[in-house]
Design an enzyme around this catalytic site. Structure first.
Site, PDB file in Angstrom:
ATOM      1  N   ARG A 129      -5.670  -1.572  -9.781  1.00 15.40           N
ATOM      2  CA  ARG A 129      -6.404  -2.043 -11.043  1.00 15.40           C
ATOM      3  C   ARG A 129      -5.991  -1.518 -12.471  1.00 15.40           C
ATOM      4  NH1 ARG A 129      -9.595  -2.207  -6.381  1.00 15.40           N
ATOM      5  NH2 ARG A 129     -10.460   0.036  -6.492  1.00 15.40           N
ATOM      6  N   HIS A 172       0.862  -1.110   0.073  1.00 13.05           N
ATOM      7  CA  HIS A 172       0.141   0.126  -0.068  1.00 13.05           C
ATOM      8  C   HIS A 172       0.905   1.332   0.024  1.00 13.05           C
ATOM      9  CE1 HIS A 172      -4.215  -0.467  -0.220  1.00 13.05           C
ATOM     10  NE2 HIS A 172      -4.613   0.669   0.580  1.00 13.05           N
ATOM     11  N   ASP A 224      -3.066   7.310  -0.319  1.00 12.37           N
ATOM     12  CA  ASP A 224      -4.428   7.014  -0.941  1.00 12.37           C
ATOM     13  C   ASP A 224      -4.328   6.694  -2.378  1.00 12.37           C
ATOM     14  OD1 ASP A 224      -7.194   6.816  -0.711  1.00 12.37           O
ATOM     15  OD2 ASP A 224      -7.643   8.807  -0.940  1.00 12.37           O
ATOM     16  N   GLY A 225      -5.388   6.068  -2.819  1.00  9.58           N
ATOM     17  CA  GLY A 225      -5.353   5.757  -4.372  1.00  9.58           C
ATOM     18  C   GLY A 225      -4.794   4.288  -4.710  1.00  9.58           C
ATOM     19  N   ASN A 226      -4.293   3.577  -3.657  1.00 12.15           N
ATOM     20  CA  ASN A 226      -3.680   2.427  -3.955  1.00 12.15           C
ATOM     21  C   ASN A 226      -4.561   1.344  -4.492  1.00 12.15           C
ATOM     22  OD1 ASN A 226      -1.178   2.491  -2.625  1.00 12.15           O
ATOM     23  ND2 ASN A 226      -2.360   3.153  -0.970  1.00 12.15           N
ATOM     24  N   GLY A 227      -5.845   1.238  -4.215  1.00 10.14           N
ATOM     25  CA  GLY A 227      -6.624   0.090  -4.915  1.00 10.14           C
ATOM     26  C   GLY A 227      -7.046   0.503  -6.353  1.00 10.14           C
ATOM     27  N   ARG A 228      -7.408   1.953  -6.554  1.00 13.57           N
ATOM     28  CA  ARG A 228      -7.573   2.122  -8.078  1.00 13.57           C
ATOM     29  C   ARG A 228      -6.316   2.013  -8.892  1.00 13.57           C
ATOM     30  NH1 ARG A 228      -8.877   7.876  -6.655  1.00 13.57           N
ATOM     31  NH2 ARG A 228      -8.460   7.356  -4.594  1.00 13.57           N
ATOM     32  N   LEU A 229      -5.034   2.367  -8.310  1.00 17.91           N
ATOM     33  CA  LEU A 229      -3.858   2.398  -8.976  1.00 17.91           C
ATOM     34  C   LEU A 229      -3.504   0.647  -9.410  1.00 17.91           C
ATOM     35  CD1 LEU A 229      -1.491   3.491 -10.456  1.00 17.91           C
ATOM     36  CD2 LEU A 229      -0.444   3.794  -8.212  1.00 17.91           C
ATOM     37  N   TYR A 242     -13.377 -10.510  -2.417  1.00 20.20           N
ATOM     38  CA  TYR A 242     -12.072  -9.679  -3.033  1.00 20.20           C
ATOM     39  C   TYR A 242     -11.278  -9.562  -1.629  1.00 20.20           C
ATOM     40  CZ  TYR A 242      -9.738  -5.514  -4.487  1.00 20.20           C
ATOM     41  OH  TYR A 242      -8.710  -4.234  -4.546  1.00 20.20           O
TER      42      TYR A 242
END
Length: 349
Positions: A208, A197, A201-206, A239
């Protein structure tokens, strides 16, 4: 050190990889879809991907909201955080689709993609493009955007830089050596990236976005035409469970990759199944429908729905003629009628 030698290949994992790779080969040989049909498929998939990926992280925008926003991207002025996130995700997706051959997996490129992802997000301006400076945990959200709780702890800011260097070096070396199947390699990359991580912030979106990039680089050329993010959004509990089961073991002597890899491959297989269904529908439509019906179906696919008024403006045909076409399309399973009376509209079935 990442222990990828400990991957346990189950019969299900083997079967999932075989099915995905079979479609990959079939897609390469697929020359029957016209460019405008491919373009329509990609547009729908892109809207689904942007909407789903941002909703997984707590956004409340529907796919219809996303479509409206995308048609006005040139305004470059987005008042809400949700709109800012959608605009950033759309820009990065377009970059990946158009330039995936030129984006080497390096720390600089990962940071640049993160910066671009958050380019419109005012509250993220202080950290975009830079590794985290304070501890962050993975948090799950429900469908209403409410926080469900912490899923797992992540790497400390102090450890983030060396762990990212190790992960990217490991991936590039393994990709060159071809010891692991590309899908297993990408799956391990994603779960370790999320365990680190690296950004505030933005780790999940990045993660994908990077999954799409790495799949394209591995030859899975169909990826832009079917939304993996949509599949993940619709199986969020599985998930997060798969992430938690694998991520707690990554730094141990015996990492358990199987829960995550099984989920990841099932999601890719569902992405393929949905695209295959769309392609078959395209063939059916192209082969059997009159021109007027085809226009109705194409408009519905592009806009998500169609009304009698839309059809009259689109085709210039009379209401009675169009009624016959709508009735036939519903009877043959192409369209589904919603509403009643003057409020009737149709969507793809």
């Amino acid at each position: 050190m990442i222990r990828s030698d400990a991957v346990h290949i189950t019969p299900e994992i083997l079967a999932l990889i075989a099915g995905i790779d079979e479609f990959k080969g079939a897609w390469r040989a697929l020359g029957t879809l016209a460019p405008d049909r491919l373009s329509a498929l990609r547009r729908v998939a892109t809207i689904e991907s942007i909407g789903s990926s941002t909703r997984i992280e707590g956004s409340r925008l529907s796919d219809r909201d996303v479509e409206r926003l995308l048609s006005n991207l040139q305004i470059k002025s987005f008042t809400t955080r949700d709109e800012q996130e959608v605009a950033g995700y759309a820009g990065v997706m377009e970059l990946v689709f158009s330039s995936w051959q030129d984006i080497a997996l390096t720390e600089n490129h990962v940071k640049q993609l993160h910066r671009d992802l958050l380019t419109y997000s005012e509250k993220d301006a202080w950290h975009r493009g830079n590794y985290k400076t304070s501890t962050n945990s993975v948090v799950a959200f429900d469908e209403d955007g409410n926080q469900l709780g912490v899923v797992f702890a992540t790497a400390t800011p102090f450890d983030t830089q060396p762990l990212m260097t190790e992960l990217i070096t490991w991936f590039n070396e393994e990709r060159a050596a071809e010891r692991l199947h590309p899908l297993l390699l990408i799956g391990i990359w994603v779960v370790v990236f999320l365990e680190i991580h690296p950004f505030q912030d933005g780790n999940g979106r990045l993660s994908r976005v990077l999954t799409t990039l790495l799949l394209l680089q591995a030859g899975y050329a169909y990826v832009p035409y079917s939304s993996l993010e949509s599949v993940i959004e619709q199986s969020k509990e599985a998930y997060y469970l798969a992430l938690r089961q694998t991520q707690g073991t990554i730094r141990s002597d015996a990492p358990n990759w199987q829960p995550w890899l099984t989920f990841f491959l099932r999601a890719l297989a569902e992405q393929v199944r949905r695209l295959n269904r769309k392609v078959e529908r395209e063939r059916l439509v192209l082969a059997a429908l009159p021109e007027l019906s085809l226009q109705i179906v194409e408009f519905t696919r592009e806009h998500g729905r169609i009304t009698m008024g839309d059809a009259i403006r689109l085709t210039g045909s009379s209401r009675n003629t169009l009624k016959q076409h709508f009735r036939a399309l519903v009877e043959r399973g192409h369209l589904e009628q919603q509403g009643s009376g003057r409020g009737v509209w149709y969507e793809l079935k």
